[in-house]
Design a protein around this motif. Structure first.
Motif, short mmCIF file in Angstrom:
data_model
loop_
_atom_site.label_atom_id
_atom_site.label_comp_id
_atom_site.label_asym_id
_atom_site.label_seq_id
_atom_site.Cartn_x
_atom_site.Cartn_y
_atom_site.Cartn_z
N PRO A 119 -10.18 5.06 -3.87
CA PRO A 119 -9.98 3.80 -2.50
C PRO A 119 -9.11 2.82 -3.34
O PRO A 119 -9.68 2.27 -4.28
CB PRO A 119 -11.20 3.56 -2.16
N LEU A 120 -8.02 2.41 -2.73
CA LEU A 120 -7.45 1.36 -2.92
C LEU A 120 -7.80 -0.12 -3.03
O LEU A 120 -8.40 -0.53 -2.14
CB LEU A 120 -5.84 1.21 -2.61
N ASP B 7 -5.04 0.56 7.08
CA ASP B 7 -6.33 1.54 7.14
C ASP B 7 -6.23 2.73 5.91
O ASP B 7 -7.36 3.22 5.34
CB ASP B 7 -6.42 2.07 8.36
N VAL B 8 -5.01 3.36 5.65
CA VAL B 8 -5.10 4.17 4.84
C VAL B 8 -5.52 3.84 3.33
O VAL B 8 -6.01 4.77 2.47
CB VAL B 8 -3.61 4.98 4.56
N SER B 9 -5.37 2.93 3.03
CA SER B 9 -5.87 2.20 1.78
C SER B 9 -7.42 2.67 1.43
O SER B 9 -7.83 2.76 0.26
CB SER B 9 -5.84 0.57 1.53
N ASP C 39 0.97 -1.29 0.00
CA ASP C 39 -0.02 -0.07 0.03
C ASP C 39 0.85 1.26 -0.22
O ASP C 39 0.28 2.19 -0.77
CB ASP C 39 -0.95 -0.11 0.99
N ARG C 40 1.87 1.23 0.66
CA ARG C 40 2.99 2.38 0.75
C ARG C 40 3.43 2.85 -0.57
O ARG C 40 3.35 4.04 -0.84
CB ARG C 40 3.83 2.16 1.96
N GLN C 41 3.83 1.72 -1.36
CA GLN C 41 4.23 2.06 -2.66
C GLN C 41 3.04 2.67 -3.56
O GLN C 41 3.31 3.48 -4.21
CB GLN C 41 4.98 0.73 -3.34
#
Length: 335
Positions: A285-286, A277-279, A247-249
């Protein structure tokens, strides 16, 4: 001069931890030949262990150690929270330490100094120092998430099936109709990075996709994702799809796409991995393969409690499936 445990270890050509295992009857088994060398060194040097200190070491401390890399990574923060919650439910306190790769052996040894009953460890990356730290651990250890390839036969471990999760994510993109499904992969020195990239390649083979795909490695950071994303976008013909190893990438890739005036998912469809959670709060939205953190925590603590009760049982590995969470970034829900 007082003879120390380290002196015995040098004479026996082993580690101080192994000397402790011989003296204390565990928590790890010792090969008969090594035990014989240690016992001979004790006799030759006239070593007399401190029985008071031994008694204190055998006293249950009531807390467990958690050794994690990179406290700034949201996935590790969420995993630590899940472990802390599960430990509290079981009446255990958690002692948390962060480390980079160069400090892991020292930090793991420190858990023995504070008499942790056992340690849950997420290694920074796979290296010879990882194997050495495990071999010399002062108490039972369960390895989480980044499990070295040769560790499952010798040490308790819990991890998501990174290979299968990446395979399912890539297959999902192919099933959306994409024949270009490239990959922003993770660092090759991590077992996680290698396994997720291998799962992507396996899915391409499953579907007979052989042309127009690229793999660009990147650090597990937004900055790494943005830089690698720009490199990848230079090569793609749109529309295209990308499996992103974390997710960070994916946060960085989303920015790189926006900066070029492209749209997700119309021009670039994305599925990532981890399910932090950030996704759910990116734009769009991821879609992601979520790691089941409560199940990871429960499995790890169960293995550690079993190991503390029975130091000599065979090692166990628990593999858990990643959970698909398909949102807008892959094209799901789009007209």
């Amino acid at each position: 001069m007082k003879v120390t445990r380290a002196d015995v270890a040098r004479r026996a050509q082993t580690s101080p931890s192994v000397v402790s295992y011989v003296l204390n009857g565990g928590p790890r088994p010792v090969a008969p030949a090594t035990r014989a060398r240690v016992e001979a060194a004790i006799r030759d040097l006239g070593y007399r262990p401190n029985r008071v200190a031994q008694a204190l070491r055998r006293t249950r401390s009531g807390f467990l150690g958690l050794l994690m890399p990179d406290g700034g990574n949201p996935f590790f923060a969420e995993l630590a929270n899940a472990i802390e919650t599960e430990a509290a439910r079981r009446g255990k306190l958690l002692f948390l330490l962060h480390s980079d790769g160069g400090e892991e052996g020292e930090r793991l040894a420190a858990m023995g100094d504070v008499r942790a009953e056992g340690v849950l460890w997420v290694p920074h990356h796979e290296s010879p120092s990882t194997a050495s730290a495990l071999a010399n651990a002062p108490c039972p250890v369960v390895v989480l998430d980044r499990v070295p390839a040769d560790a499952t036969a010798r040490y308790d471990s819990v991890a998501v099936d990174h290979h299968q999760g990446a395979r399912l994510a890539t297959s999902h993109l192919v099933e959306h109709g994409f024949r270009q499904v490239s990959c922003l992969s993770g660092p090759s020195e991590t077992i996680v990075g290698r396994d997720r990239a291998a799962g992507w390649r396996q899915a391409l083979a499953d579907h007979g996709v052989t042309e127009g795909v690229w793999e660009v490695p990147a650090d597990f950071t937004p900055e790494g994702g943005r830089a690698a994303g720009n490199e990848l976008l230079d090569r793609l013909t749109f529309p295209a799809a990308v499996f992103v190893a974390s997710d960070r990438q994916a946060l960085g890739l989303l920015r790189a796409v926006r900066e070029r005036g492209l749209d997700v998912p119309r021009d670039v469809a994305i599925v990532s991995f981890d399910g932090t959670d950030v996704s759910a709060y990116t734009t769009p939205p991821l879609s992601t393969m979520r790691q089941p953190l409560p199940a990871l925590a429960a499995g790890a603590l169960t293995l550690l409690e079993e190991r503390i009760r029975d130091p000599y049982r065979p090692a166990r590995h628990i593999a858990l499936p990643a959970e698909p969470v398909f949102r807008t970034s892959c094209g799901c829900g789009q007209p």
